[in-house]
Design a protein around this motif. Structure first.
Motif, short mmCIF file in Angstrom:
data_model
loop_
_atom_site.label_atom_id
_atom_site.label_comp_id
_atom_site.label_asym_id
_atom_site.label_seq_id
_atom_site.Cartn_x
_atom_site.Cartn_y
_atom_site.Cartn_z
N SER A 1 0.84 -1.21 0.00
CA SER A 1 0.00 0.00 0.00
C SER A 1 0.87 1.25 0.00
N ARG A 2 1.90 1.23 0.83
CA ARG A 2 2.81 2.38 0.88
C ARG A 2 3.55 2.55 -0.44
N MET A 3 3.90 1.44 -1.07
CA MET A 3 4.59 1.49 -2.36
C MET A 3 3.76 2.25 -3.39
N ASN B 1 2.04 7.93 -5.90
CA ASN B 1 0.81 8.73 -6.08
C ASN B 1 -0.32 7.95 -6.73
N GLU B 2 -0.30 6.63 -6.59
CA GLU B 2 -1.39 5.78 -7.05
C GLU B 2 -2.29 5.50 -5.84
N PHE B 3 -3.03 6.52 -5.44
CA PHE B 3 -3.76 6.46 -4.17
C PHE B 3 -4.93 5.48 -4.19
N SER C 1 -2.96 8.63 6.29
CA SER C 1 -1.74 9.00 5.57
C SER C 1 -1.99 9.14 4.07
N ILE C 2 -2.69 8.17 3.50
CA ILE C 2 -2.99 8.19 2.06
C ILE C 2 -3.85 9.39 1.71
N THR D 1 4.41 11.99 5.63
CA THR D 1 3.19 11.18 5.72
C THR D 1 3.34 9.82 5.04
N HIS D 2 4.38 9.63 4.25
CA HIS D 2 4.53 8.35 3.54
C HIS D 2 4.63 7.18 4.52
#
Length: 559
Positions: free
Chosen positions: A390-392, A397-399, A423-424, A558-559
């Motif tokens: 998810s973080r990747m 920016n592929e939310f 965060s996202i 925030t990442h």
């Protein structure tokens, strides 16, 4: 003996060329009136782009030499944060006004040297050459001439450096001695070079003995035996200057990890183009430069493809990489990922690569290399894997994909899940510059039953929320109830600095606020800042009106 440089590959030539020109927001582009009469100044240290009108123009007005000296020395030239590098570049290339009453001629010359040295440290050699060519006052400045010569050596333009030296025949041998010797060796003037080395030996300055041995080896017929001897002595040298680095290239000798780690950006760019440098060192150098934002993601991929592995090593990469250092494990995993046919095994290799990239703050860069290779069908129910993938997607920016991955977790009140969602959403809003407060606050409301936060990462996310958005009172009440536990040690000095940061930035005191900002950051990555340090940086950026920079660091945190 004629010394010849090995041929540099096209990809590395392009890298050096573009790093030093296009990626530095060159001062040569978009000049409004090229033949406009330049402003004259009584201060030679008032260098910079005369057409550049920025916040930095008056930062040194009414400041003493000691003030300016102290400020320039706090600049974190090796900062692994691209926006800080951009800020430094903007500052250094802005023409800054001084005050006649405060600065003597001697101090003026010293300030010039400090600024030129910072341009050199950050790899802005073209800018130094431009200022030198535009000002007759700088033509006789030996310090700048040294930097121009060293800059040419670092760009493999040795003949050009020696030509410039020949045109300045009155230069002091005490200052230019090593350059003169190397130019004599390049021109096969061995007798003159040996005479210069004898004079250098008589001076008996610390550190010169290695250069003397290296220079003699370049003139020796038994170069291979001498090279082995030089390599043993090299291990004792902690730092390298441009002349020694260029000489090592002539001798086909690679610097060590420790020496490369201590190099400035100019040195790193040279090492990357040097055909004599070992592959592992080039990869290490690439990773340092990409974190500074001086080379693009594409070049990291090229660097990771440089090592040569056996098929058995690539096939067994999931086991082998654990026995290697992270810097050596990343190329092995990356190559094995590209060649892997089994999608399930490929996915596990991607996970492994992402995890070891976190260690050296390379997660964003590595994610860029592999995010398109991920097959979500191979994602397991492992919470660690879910958050990692998810973080990747988030850092790319592929939310929507980052949110989709999180749906696998069934407990919507899982604290880690809540903060990943916040965060996202925060990242999305910061990037788009738009705010769907209702959606953001819905996610924050899930924290209503949480009493204590002991994660600095989560605390930084809450802090970013408060800095960037005016939340509703209900949401503020939820945040106010949270208890922040921390192992961070607070002392009177750190709290005093925070107080000063608030005081100066509120008064729009750019000089003192920026000095605190640079000193707080140092050469650390944003992720390595403490809560107090992060708060101090955000406070200064917000109060000074650095909106772009505030958004950049907020996104990073925030990442």
């Amino acid at each position: 003996m004629i010394i010849k440089l090995k041929k540099i590959s096209l990809i590395l030539f392009i890298l050096i060329f573009f790093s030093d020109t296009l990626k530095s927001n060159q001062i040569f582009k978009d000049r409004k009136v090229l033949n406009k009469k330049k402003e004259t100044s009584s201060f030679i240290s008032e260098i910079g782009d005369v057409y550049k009108d920025t916040i930095w123009n008056s930062i040194f007005l009414d400041k003493t030499f000691d003030d300016i000296d102290s400020f320039i020395k706090t600049i974190p030239t090796k900062s692994p944060n691209p926006f800080i590098q951009e800020m430094i570049f903007d500052f250094l290339t802005t023409k800054k006004k001084l005050n006649n009453k405060n600065i003597s001629n001697e101090e003026d010359s010293k300030i010039l040297e400090l600024l030129i040295n910072q341009l050199f440290e950050t790899g802005r050699i073209n800018e130094i050459e431009y200022y030198y060519s535009q000002s007759s006052n700088l033509k006789m400045n030996e310090f700048i001439l040294v930097k121009i010569l060293e800059g040419n050596f670092l760009r493999n333009r040795q003949e050009e450096a020696c030509k410039i030296l020949a045109e300045n025949s009155s230069v002091s041998p005490a200052i230019f001695g090593k350059v003169i010797i190397i130019c004599d060796i390049i021109a096969n003037k061995y007798d003159q070079a040996k005479l210069g080395l004898l004079l250098l030996k008589e001076q008996n300055k610390p550190g010169d003995s290695f250069f003397i041995d290296l220079a003699y080896s370049l003139m020796s017929e038994n170069s291979q035996a001498d090279s082995e001897s030089i390599k043993k002595k090299l291990d004792q040298i902690k730092s390298l200057n441009p002349i020694i680095m260029s000489s090592l290239q002539f001798a086909d000798i690679s610097p060590t990890y420790e020496q490369v780690e201590n190099l400035n950006t100019s040195g790193l760019l040279f090492v990357l183009s040097n055909p004599s440098v070992e592959t592992d060192i080039k990869i290490f150098c690439s990773e340092l430069l990409i974190k500074q934002g001086r080379i693009s993601f594409d070049f990291l991929s090229e660097a990771y493809l440089l090592p040569r592995y056996k098929n058995a090593e690539l096939e067994n990469a999931l086991n082998i990489y654990k026995t290697l250092s992270p810097a050596k494990a990343r190329p092995l995993l990356y190559q094995s990922i590209i060649l892997e046919k089994n999608e399930e095994v490929k996915f596990q290799k991607i996970v492994a690569l992402l995890k070891i990239s976190i260690i050296d703050n390379l997660f964003i860069q590595t994610s860029n290399l592999v995010h398109k290779l991920v097959d979500l069908q191979k994602l397991t129910a492992s919470k660690e894997q879910i958050f990692l993938i998810s973080r990747m997607f988030q850092v790319q920016n592929e939310f929507d994909k980052a949110d989709e991955v999180l749906r696998i977790i069934e407990n919507e009140y899982d604290l880690d899940l809540i903060f990943r969602e916040i965060s996202i959403e925060l990242n999305r809003r910061l990037l788009d510059k738009s705010v769907d407060i209702d959606l953001l606050e819905e996610k924050i409301k899930k924290l209503d039953k949480v009493k204590e936060l002991n994660s600095q990462k989560y605390q930084k996310i809450i802090m970013n929320l408060m800095f960037n958005y005016d939340l509703s009172q209900l949401t503020k009440n939820i945040i106010n109830k949270l208890s922040f536990s921390s192992n961070e040690k607070f002392n009177s000095n750190s709290l005093h600095n925070l107080s000063l940061a608030e005081k100066y930035s509120k008064k729009q005191d750019l000089f003192n606020s920026t000095k605190i900002l640079f000193k707080t950051l140092g050469n650390k990555n944003f992720n390595d800042l403490t809560i107090l340090e992060s708060y101090k940086i955000l406070l200064i950026l917000r109060n000074l009106g650095f909106e772009k920079e505030l958004r950049s660091i907020s996104i990073n945190l925030t990442h």
